[in-house]
Write a protein that holds these residues in place. Structure first.
Motif, mmCIF file in Angstrom:
data_model
loop_
_atom_site.group_PDB
_atom_site.id
_atom_site.type_symbol
_atom_site.label_atom_id
_atom_site.label_comp_id
_atom_site.label_asym_id
_atom_site.label_seq_id
_atom_site.Cartn_x
_atom_site.Cartn_y
_atom_site.Cartn_z
ATOM 1 N N PRO A 154 22.416 75.575 65.019
ATOM 2 C CA PRO A 154 20.889 75.514 65.402
ATOM 3 C C PRO A 154 20.155 75.552 64.166
ATOM 4 C CG PRO A 154 21.982 77.727 65.762
ATOM 5 C CD PRO A 154 23.100 76.821 65.631
ATOM 6 N N GLU A 155 20.569 76.108 63.012
ATOM 7 C CA GLU A 155 19.906 76.136 61.744
ATOM 8 C C GLU A 155 19.567 74.715 61.131
ATOM 9 O OE1 GLU A 155 24.331 76.124 60.876
ATOM 10 O OE2 GLU A 155 22.936 77.530 62.137
ATOM 11 N N TYR A 160 13.098 72.138 64.721
ATOM 12 C CA TYR A 160 12.830 73.539 65.051
ATOM 13 C C TYR A 160 12.196 74.600 64.019
ATOM 14 C CZ TYR A 160 14.845 72.687 69.693
ATOM 15 O OH TYR A 160 15.394 72.176 70.795
ATOM 16 N N PHE A 164 9.725 77.985 65.573
ATOM 17 C CA PHE A 164 10.664 78.895 65.782
ATOM 18 C C PHE A 164 10.916 79.546 66.953
ATOM 19 C CE2 PHE A 164 13.243 82.777 64.813
ATOM 20 C CZ PHE A 164 14.138 82.216 64.034
ATOM 21 N N GLU A 166 11.075 78.132 69.712
ATOM 22 C CA GLU A 166 11.896 77.151 70.634
ATOM 23 C C GLU A 166 13.643 77.771 70.456
ATOM 24 O OE1 GLU A 166 11.724 74.826 72.386
ATOM 25 O OE2 GLU A 166 9.463 74.878 72.292
ATOM 26 N N TYR A 167 13.750 78.559 69.448
ATOM 27 C CA TYR A 167 15.214 79.336 69.174
ATOM 28 C C TYR A 167 15.063 80.290 70.394
ATOM 29 C CZ TYR A 167 16.144 76.948 64.659
ATOM 30 O OH TYR A 167 16.457 75.797 64.058
ATOM 31 N N GLN A 168 13.755 81.024 70.508
ATOM 32 C CA GLN A 168 14.012 82.215 71.553
ATOM 33 C C GLN A 168 14.202 81.555 73.025
ATOM 34 O OE1 GLN A 168 14.006 85.145 70.935
ATOM 35 N NE2 GLN A 168 13.046 85.597 68.709
ATOM 36 N N LYS A 171 17.343 80.573 73.670
ATOM 37 C CA LYS A 171 18.468 81.896 73.673
ATOM 38 C C LYS A 171 18.273 82.179 75.253
ATOM 39 C CE LYS A 171 20.696 83.880 71.556
ATOM 40 N NZ LYS A 171 22.237 83.983 70.941
ATOM 41 N N PHE A 177 24.691 80.867 70.015
ATOM 42 C CA PHE A 177 24.486 80.227 68.862
ATOM 43 C C PHE A 177 25.582 80.457 67.714
ATOM 44 C CE2 PHE A 177 19.291 80.016 68.478
ATOM 45 C CZ PHE A 177 19.249 79.577 69.577
ATOM 46 N N LEU A 199 17.395 83.641 61.499
ATOM 47 C CA LEU A 199 18.032 83.909 62.784
ATOM 48 C C LEU A 199 19.222 84.966 62.682
ATOM 49 C CD1 LEU A 199 18.633 80.068 63.299
ATOM 50 C CD2 LEU A 199 17.278 81.644 64.886
ATOM 51 N N TYR A 205 22.275 84.982 66.366
ATOM 52 C CA TYR A 205 23.787 84.304 66.149
ATOM 53 C C TYR A 205 24.733 85.038 66.931
ATOM 54 C CZ TYR A 205 22.490 80.817 62.576
ATOM 55 O OH TYR A 205 21.669 79.888 61.812
#
Length: 252
Positions: A154-155, A160, A164, A166-168, A171, A177, A199, A205
């Motif tokens: 994802p990094e 993204y 950021f 969007e990472y939440q 999940k 991840f 992250l 992760y």
């Protein structure tokens, strides 16, 4: 002036002797990884020297790019395992796949069984240009079909980095991840180091992978880790034990 990284730890020093790699491209001639068996052998031996004792290799399945099928992958896996055994490599070694999330992928998991990392855990990726328009619908339908998505690297999705949250959202949508280990030594650039570190610090992760395609990826394990805090990285490295294979039957 001495570099601050001279006192840092080399990535390979964090890899335990019993490590399980869940993301690589070691099968010969079927994607952008190993070109032939000689490549497969050399990469496998090099990764073993770092401490990797079990392999779940994950060739790409990308419609119109790498038109691999489950049957074709398993045939190459069987031939590769036999060749490795001839070179005295008898560690657990089996193939899953890294699936591009697109419309073809939806058709695939609705019509046949996917190649999984373990049980119902499936490695997925998205385009580096932009996420699929129906991303969250795909993730929902994948889970309805009984799978748990493990999102590769994802990094590395630059779109993204400035969003950021969007990472939440990913999940919350049920994505696990997987960190590419080379990211923490700066292989993909300093910006990706910073995102990976953020992250990690937020505990987002779940697992790690080498994503080894070629010798340069393996060589990156000799470089220094560019993180201030190694504890979160060590934790997710240890999480890979979840995928331990049956050493009495390397294809399970």
């Amino acid at each position: 002036m001495l570099s601050i990284f001279k006192t840092k730890t080399a990535l390979q020093d964090l890899i335990p002797d019993n490590h399980i790699d869940i993301h690589s491209h070691l099968l010969p001639g079927i994607d952008d990884g190993a070109r032939n068996f000689e490549d497969s052998l050399r990469l496998t031996q090099s990764l073993q020297a770092i401490g990797i004792s079990q392999f779940i290799t994950t060739p790409h399945i990308i419609h119109h790019v790498w038109e691999n099928t489950s049957k074709g992958i398993k045939m190459v896996e069987e031939a590769t395992v036999k060749q490795l055994e001839k070179h005295q490599i008898k560690v657990p070694f089996r193939a899953a796949a890294e699936y591009m999330m697109d419309d073809y992928f939806v058709e695939l998991f609705k019509s046949e069984k996917l190649l999984t990392l373990k049980d119902n855990y499936v490695l997925v990726e998205m385009s580096y240009i932009n996420p699929p328009i129906q991303l969250y619908e795909i993730l929902f339908e994948l889970q309805v079909a009984g799978y748990i998505p493990v999102l590769a690297h994802p990094e590395r999705y630059l779109f993204y980095h400035s969003k950021f949250d969007e990472y939440q959202k990913l999940k919350k949508a049920g994505c696990l991840f997987q960190l590419n280990l080379a990211a923490v030594v700066g292989y993909y650039g300093e910006g990706i180091v910073k995102v990976a570190e953020k992250l990690l610090q937020k505990g987002m992760y779940n697992f790690v992978g080498s994503d080894a395609h070629h010798d340069k990826h393996v060589a990156s394990f000799g470089q220094k880790v560019r993180l201030k805090d190694l504890a979160p990285l060590k934790e997710i490295i240890s999480n890979n034990q979840f995928f331990k294979l049956d050493s009495s039957n390397p294809t399970l």
